[in-house]
Design a protein around this motif. Structure first.
Motif, PDB file in Angstrom:
ATOM      1  N   LEU A   5      23.495 -45.961  38.013  1.00 41.11           N
ATOM      2  CA  LEU A   5      22.825 -47.318  37.845  1.00 41.11           C
ATOM      3  C   LEU A   5      23.732 -48.143  36.780  1.00 41.11           C
ATOM      4  O   LEU A   5      23.505 -49.292  36.724  1.00 41.11           O
ATOM      5  CB  LEU A   5      21.489 -47.229  36.970  1.00 41.11           C
ATOM      6  CG  LEU A   5      20.504 -46.316  37.836  1.00 41.11           C
ATOM      7  CD1 LEU A   5      19.204 -46.072  37.105  1.00 41.11           C
ATOM      8  CD2 LEU A   5      20.104 -47.377  39.073  1.00 41.11           C
ATOM      9  N   MET A   6      24.718 -47.709  36.359  1.00 39.19           N
ATOM     10  CA  MET A   6      25.946 -48.566  35.630  1.00 39.19           C
ATOM     11  C   MET A   6      26.725 -49.512  36.753  1.00 39.19           C
ATOM     12  O   MET A   6      27.231 -50.367  36.443  1.00 39.19           O
ATOM     13  CB  MET A   6      26.866 -47.637  34.843  1.00 39.19           C
ATOM     14  CG  MET A   6      26.175 -46.679  33.863  1.00 39.19           C
ATOM     15  SD  MET A   6      25.702 -48.028  32.659  1.00 39.19           S
ATOM     16  CE  MET A   6      27.137 -48.074  31.624  1.00 39.19           C
TER      17      MET A   6
ATOM     18  N   ALA B 121      20.065 -54.861  35.977  1.00 39.04           N
ATOM     19  CA  ALA B 121      18.904 -54.616  34.895  1.00 39.04           C
ATOM     20  C   ALA B 121      18.159 -55.888  34.660  1.00 39.04           C
ATOM     21  O   ALA B 121      18.573 -56.837  34.501  1.00 39.04           O
ATOM     22  CB  ALA B 121      19.470 -53.725  33.669  1.00 39.04           C
ATOM     23  N   VAL B 122      16.718 -55.616  35.102  1.00 40.35           N
ATOM     24  CA  VAL B 122      15.884 -56.747  34.934  1.00 40.35           C
ATOM     25  C   VAL B 122      14.741 -56.275  33.758  1.00 40.35           C
ATOM     26  O   VAL B 122      14.268 -55.130  34.189  1.00 40.35           O
ATOM     27  CB  VAL B 122      15.272 -57.297  36.175  1.00 40.35           C
ATOM     28  CG1 VAL B 122      14.431 -58.277  36.009  1.00 40.35           C
ATOM     29  CG2 VAL B 122      16.545 -57.831  36.889  1.00 40.35           C
ATOM     30  N   THR B 123      14.139 -56.969  33.016  1.00 42.73           N
ATOM     31  CA  THR B 123      13.233 -56.599  32.251  1.00 42.73           C
ATOM     32  C   THR B 123      11.873 -57.351  32.377  1.00 42.73           C
ATOM     33  O   THR B 123      10.561 -56.822  32.435  1.00 42.73           O
ATOM     34  CB  THR B 123      13.471 -56.721  30.609  1.00 42.73           C
ATOM     35  OG1 THR B 123      13.953 -57.953  30.458  1.00 42.73           O
ATOM     36  CG2 THR B 123      14.209 -55.500  30.082  1.00 42.73           C
TER      37      THR B 123
ATOM     38  N   SER C 133      13.328 -48.323  33.077  1.00 41.89           N
ATOM     39  CA  SER C 133      14.304 -49.588  33.240  1.00 41.89           C
ATOM     40  C   SER C 133      13.985 -49.963  34.829  1.00 41.89           C
ATOM     41  O   SER C 133      13.607 -48.956  35.614  1.00 41.89           O
ATOM     42  CB  SER C 133      15.511 -49.307  32.827  1.00 41.89           C
ATOM     43  OG  SER C 133      16.092 -48.095  33.117  1.00 41.89           O
ATOM     44  N   VAL C 134      14.262 -51.161  35.088  1.00 47.33           N
ATOM     45  CA  VAL C 134      14.118 -51.508  36.641  1.00 47.33           C
ATOM     46  C   VAL C 134      15.762 -52.252  36.682  1.00 47.33           C
ATOM     47  O   VAL C 134      15.888 -52.890  36.005  1.00 47.33           O
ATOM     48  CB  VAL C 134      12.786 -52.535  36.538  1.00 47.33           C
ATOM     49  CG1 VAL C 134      12.638 -53.003  38.005  1.00 47.33           C
ATOM     50  CG2 VAL C 134      11.741 -52.110  36.099  1.00 47.33           C
ATOM     51  N   TYR C 135      15.810 -52.083  37.901  1.00 49.27           N
ATOM     52  CA  TYR C 135      17.076 -52.618  38.538  1.00 49.27           C
ATOM     53  C   TYR C 135      16.981 -53.245  39.764  1.00 49.27           C
ATOM     54  O   TYR C 135      15.940 -52.840  40.614  1.00 49.27           O
ATOM     55  CB  TYR C 135      18.016 -51.753  38.578  1.00 49.27           C
ATOM     56  CG  TYR C 135      18.578 -50.874  37.530  1.00 49.27           C
ATOM     57  CD1 TYR C 135      19.462 -51.444  36.743  1.00 49.27           C
ATOM     58  CD2 TYR C 135      17.704 -49.917  37.257  1.00 49.27           C
ATOM     59  CE1 TYR C 135      19.900 -50.661  35.504  1.00 49.27           C
ATOM     60  CE2 TYR C 135      18.090 -48.874  35.992  1.00 49.27           C
ATOM     61  CZ  TYR C 135      18.811 -49.533  35.253  1.00 49.27           C
ATOM     62  OH  TYR C 135      19.362 -48.532  34.040  1.00 49.27           O
TER      63      TYR C 135
END
Lengths: 379, 472
Positions: free
Chosen positions: B67-68, B74-76, B97-99
């Motif tokens: 996920l890097m 990445a969205v919050t 976390s959400v991507y």
């Protein structure tokens, strides 16, 4: 915004009302509801009353063929005639397409000033309406049927138009006629037509003294009159040579001419007017005895042509002087050479017949055709 | 049990897309990951490449490293996630976390020929509904880093992407800023097409004339951009806006430049003649047959009277009747598939035209006038402008029927006054005429030879005026 819209709407409505309620709407002239006047002719009847013939473009009810229709009426004046004429047709008589006005010689002899004034006064009548004198009865001419030309009034109009374009006759319309009529020192002319057999013929040039017809110049003088009036372009002229030992005749083509006037005072009083005419042209036809291939003889032919033209021009002015009408405009030339005061004190009508007129012609033959190339025969 | 482990945001998101059967939710229990996307908005190959294959090849503990990668953003914000999914991203939920992964690639129309603005020679490609395809079409022709693209979005309920394009150093930044500002100021639930967008950003919403040029042709938009104008692409719309625009630009077509200049000039003059015919011919017929019989030449008079002889209506009604008939035919033809459209042409042209004359409803000269002005109106390359002109014609016909030639003159004056009031992005709509700029005339009224066209149009107010330095 809605307020502004209402305001604009109010202005538009007001504008439309002002322009359409003030009586403009009734001026509609819808084409098929009109009786369109093409030619008006004036005769005198036995009681010396005006007899008006109008040739109108009539369409007949319900999609019939469009053709010429004649309506006639007896009247004291041309306006009365119009009212009386309208009683005889189901449509509105309008004069906006008027092309030609015809005057019988009797009417023209009595003076046509009043009739022409009415043409000028009516704004719907074009200043380019032709003025023509008819040798004989106008009504007879218009009502006669020419087998090759179903529409007589149109035929006469086109005939005049073509002859004017070929410079056979001067263009005479309301504008030119009134200009010559009102100008000092020149009198108007108008072409004369008459019927001959199954055709109409340009019979010559009608000479007017003021607004009265005084006589006719034969058609032979057409070219000369055109030369005396203005610049002449692209015409043809037929000349009978009779100068020294020359004989035969010459046909000059692509003739162009330019003129100038000179005015002198005679010592005994009176005037001499000299017309200096320059004529240029090509020889189209020659039946004489001089070999054209020899360029030394060309000046001789030129002189022959010059003397013919000047003789004929002088004869033409003599005819006019005899009738007292100054159609070439000698008075205008004299007027331009003296002071206004002197011109005013001059009784031109008395002076005119005494004026000496001379015509000097300079002819130039531009080419004699292919004959120039043929070498002279040497035995 | 699994649902308890689901992060709060996933439940939220799925709740938001409740009753949306087209949403796809895939769960990866081994990786404790979830992905949510719209199947029809994404490119399946990209999904395979960017998500499915990597997921299949890793263990749960490698998930963080994966996920890097740069494709995972990445969205919050919950709203951003919803928006992203609607735009064709896939949302990847892992732990808390959400991507978002950009996988946008719906099936779209291929690049085809323009139907409304066809040319005979020159490039045939036309814009499609996809903004990225359109951008690509422009970039392909304008390979320059100076071509700048600003992204905006309009619509309160539905966001739609709008791109403002200009060439840095050529375009006047005042125009660019005004354009951006106007697009930003739009507050509306939804805008479907750029022709709708135009009406929200133009200077005079009530005029019948289009104040911006819209075109489906990339070559035209590229030439406008290089002339210092601003272009606006809207997603889901095949027409691209360019501005500021002058009235006379609607009479130019790109193929004027692809032909020899004399032929290009002749075509352009033909279009102006067509404009005059469209706007005045029928009105002149009405005016002359109603009021000014004097103006008819003698030889025409006989045939005109003959043809009008059986007509029971005054000319103005006759003309309006036929004009409306022609508009009906045009509208019917435009809506029907092309095979039936031909039938309409035959029915309209032959049956109605011929029969109306024979029945005595109209004169055949009027049929010629109406047909000629309808044909002439289609000579004008811009369909929007041609429709405006055809509308203005009705106004003139009514005025001609009311007041004859005087009415015609009033009508033409009103149109000229109206046109001179109009502005496009604040610059005069009739630019090379008022303000008078003669150097523009050789590129608007005629198509001058290229050695003459040295400068960019003055309406662009560019700092970089010179377009070619070639000595001749």
């Amino acid at each position: 915004m809605p307020k502004r819209g209402a305001k604009i709407l109010r202005c538009v409505v007001l504008g439309v009302m002002v322009l359409s309620v003030t009586g403009c709407a009734r001026s509609q002239k819808i084409l098929e509801r009109l009786a369109i006047d093409h030619t008006i002719g004036y005769d005198l009847d036995d009681d010396q009353k005006l007899f008006v013939t109008a040739a109108i473009i009539n369409q007949g009810e319900g999609g019939k063929e469009v053709k010429q229709e004649l309506i006639t009426v007896e009247a004291d004046s041309s306006k009365e005639a119009k009212i009386k004429l309208s009683r005889q047709t189901s449509r509105n008589i309008v004069t906006g397409q008027l092309r030609n006005t015809l005057y019988s010689t009797e009417v023209a002899r009595k003076g046509i000033r009043r009739l022409i004034e009415n043409l000028v006064r009516d704004p719907s009548i074009s200043p380019r309406v032709k003025i023509t004198v008819v040798n004989g009865s106008v009504n007879e001419l218009l009502s006669s049927e020419f087998p090759d030309h179903p529409n007589t009034s149109q035929y006469v109009d086109h005939l005049l138009q073509k002859n004017w374009k070929n410079q056979n006759i001067p263009q005479v319309n309301v504008y030119q006629f009134t200009r010559d009529l009102l100008d000092d020192g020149i009198d108007p002319v108008a072409p004369v037509v008459r019927r001959r057999g199954d055709n109409v013929l340009v019979d010559g040039l009608g000479l007017f003294k003021d607004d009265r017809y005084v006589g006719k110049l034969s058609a032979d003088y057409n070219m000369l009159f055109a030369m005396s009036r203005g610049k002449y372009r692209q015409g043809e002229i037929y000349i009978k040579l009779d100068y020294q030992d020359l004989d035969g005749s010459v046909m000059l083509g692509t003739v162009s001419s330019d003129k100038k006037f000179k005015v002198w005072r005679k010592r005994a009083g009176g005037f001499v007017v000299e017309m200096l005419l320059e004529v240029k042209g090509d020889i189209m036809e020659y039946t004489g005895n001089v070999p054209l291939g020899n360029s030394r003889d060309i000046p001789k032919i030129q002189q022959g042509i010059s003397s013919y033209i000047s003789d004929k021009m002088e004869r033409m002015v003599a005819i006019m002087q005899e009738k007292g009408s100054d159609n070439v405009g000698l008075g205008k030339q004299i007027r331009n050479s003296i002071s206004y005061k002197e011109w005013k004190s001059l009784n031109w009508d008395e002076v005119y017949p005494e004026v000496t007129f001379r015509c000097t012609v300079k002819t130039k033959i531009k080419s004699t055709g292919e004959i120039m190339e043929v070498p002279a025969f040497k035995p | 049990m699994a649902s308890n482990q689901e992060p709060v945001t996933l439940t939220h998101v799925l709740h938001d897309f409740d009753q949306c059967v087209d949403i796809v939710h895939r769960h990866f229990p081994l990786l404790s990951a979830d992905i949510v996307f719209f199947d029809h908005l994404i490119d399946n190959n990209a999904l395979e490449r960017d998500i499915l294959r990597p997921f299949a090849n890793i263990q749960a503990d490698e998930m963080h490293n994966l996920l890097m990668d740069s494709q995972f953003r990445a969205v919050t914000d919950h709203k951003k996630i919803i928006e992203g999914i609607l735009k064709g991203d896939a949302a990847v939920f892992h732990c808390t976390s959400v991507y978002l992964v950009a996988l946008y690639g719906p099936s779209s129309r291929a690049i085809e020929q323009s139907e409304t603005e066809a040319v005979i020679i020159g490039p045939h490609d036309a814009f499609t509904e996809s903004a990225f395809t359109n951008l690509s079409l422009i970039r392909r022709k304008l390979k320059s880093s100076h071509l700048k693209v600003v992204q905006l979005s309009v619509g309160e309920v539905v966001k739609c992407d709008v791109f403002v394009l200009y060439i840095d150093g050529i375009a006047n930044m005042d125009y660019v800023n005004v354009m951006i500002e106007r697009i930003r100021d739009i507050e509306i639930d939804i805008i479907v097409d750029s022709n709708m967008l135009v009406q929200h950003i133009d200077d005079y919403p009530n005029t019948i004339f289009p104040l911006f040029l819209t075109s489906e042709r990339p070559d035209l938009i590229v030439s406008k951009l290089s002339g210092g104008k601003v272009a606006v692409i809207m997603d889901e719309s095949p027409s691209v806006i360019s501005g500021p625009t002058s009235l006379f630009e609607f009479f130019t077509s790109p193929d004027d430049y692809y032909q020899r200049w004399v032929i290009g000039t002749a075509t352009r003059i033909l279009r102006y003649i067509a404009f005059i015919i469209t706007i005045t011919f029928t009105a002149a017929y009405v005016s002359i047959t109603t009021y000014h019989y004097e103006m008819i030449p003698e030889n025409l008079l006989y045939t005109l009277i003959e043809s009008r002889n059986r007509v029971p209506f005054p000319p103005v009604f006759e003309a309006l009747l036929m004009e409306i008939t022609i508009e009906l035919l045009r509208e019917a033809g435009a809506r029907l598939p092309s095979k039936i459209g031909q039938t309409i042409g035959i029915v309209g042209g032959i049956v109605i035209g011929q029969a109306a004359v024979q029945a005595g409803l109209t004169s055949n000269i009027l049929i010629i006038a109406v047909a000629l002005s309808a044909i002439a109106s289609f000579v004008i390359p811009s369909y929007v402008m041609s429709a405006s002109i055809r509308f203005a014609r009705f106004f003139l016909i009514v005025l001609a029927g009311l007041w004859g030639n005087f009415g015609l003159m009033v009508g033409i004056s009103v149109i000229i006054i109206h046109l001179s009031k109009l502005t496009s992005l604040g610059s005069s709509y009739i630019t090379p005429v008022a303000p008078l700029e003669f150097q523009d005339w050789k590129d608007l009224f005629i198509r001058g030879p290229f050695w003459m066209l040295k400068e960019r149009p003055t309406q662009s107010r560019t700092r970089n005026k010179v377009r070619q330095k070639m000595k001749r």
